[in-house]
Design an enzyme around this catalytic site. Sequence first.
Site, short mmCIF file in Angstrom:
data_model
loop_
_atom_site.label_atom_id
_atom_site.label_comp_id
_atom_site.label_asym_id
_atom_site.label_seq_id
_atom_site.Cartn_x
_atom_site.Cartn_y
_atom_site.Cartn_z
N HIS A 50 33.73 41.72 -0.57
CA HIS A 50 32.70 41.54 0.50
C HIS A 50 32.75 42.67 1.37
O HIS A 50 33.83 43.53 1.54
CB HIS A 50 32.86 39.97 1.00
N HIS A 57 33.57 48.77 4.94
CA HIS A 57 34.54 48.98 3.72
C HIS A 57 34.67 47.69 2.83
O HIS A 57 34.19 46.48 3.25
CB HIS A 57 35.91 49.24 4.00
#
Length: 296
Positions: A128, A238
Amino acid sequence: MALVAYSDSSDSDKEDAQPTKKRKVSDGAKGKTALPPLPSTFQDLYSSTVRTSTQDDPSLHGGRKRVAPHIEGNWPTHVYLEWRPNPEEAQLLAGLIAAQHADDKVAGDQTKIHSLLQNDLGVSLPLHVSLSRPLVLRTEQKDPFLDRLRNAILTSGVHAFTVRPDGLRWHSNESNSRYFLVLGLERTQRAEMSSLLSTCNRVAKAFDQPLLYAEDTNTAKGKRKDAKPLAPAEGKCHISIAWSLEAPPSSLAGKAIPVPPAIAELDIPFSEIKVRIGQDVTAVPLPAARKKGAIF
């Protein structure tokens, strides 16, 4: 509706009974048996483990500590983008993690790196991109927060989009109690990630929650209600692929690690926003991507 149909006992006694043929689902020219993928709504139902205790016991979670202590009536909340790598992509990512293990051994360190690609049973896990910090909502805030966030996302003008990885690095949490091996993400042409971060920060601020990737890392509590939320910093989005309780070798700390072309050229699609409140996950779909050349 019955899930399994059992034959009548009298039928089983017949000597001339024919064995039932198994049905196969063909996957095309190969003719092999294939199963349809599970819908994401089903996967969301089992996306987290069942809480067995309200006490923080790091021994049950590989040494990890709860970010916020459990308090009755409070609901841990997280807003994020989800990516489920296919087997080929997961194999490439596993190679990156293995390379970090090898580098640690060469450097003389024995840092234990835990992969986020699979659980202890070998089941593939989704990855995620966080669009919020860990939030804590009160019971009466759950529905208003979800409604406001859903409306904000749908009116943000962001459509489904894809991104590509932009290097590898180690990233620590705020308390430096855990370190994450993360894939950086490039800035897209329409800056969808930045727009979504700004949108989620505005909603978090309205509920006196902490902001993500803003210049002021303190909670929004006590700030003026009419103050505009700060713009998220670019280049910080990220995807975490592994974690460790120990700091990475000093030679790697804060260093951008190049990734192979096969990784750098991956297209990572995002078509919905996930909102987890407690153990419930809600998916907010993004409008379909605009076709090139479309005016409206």
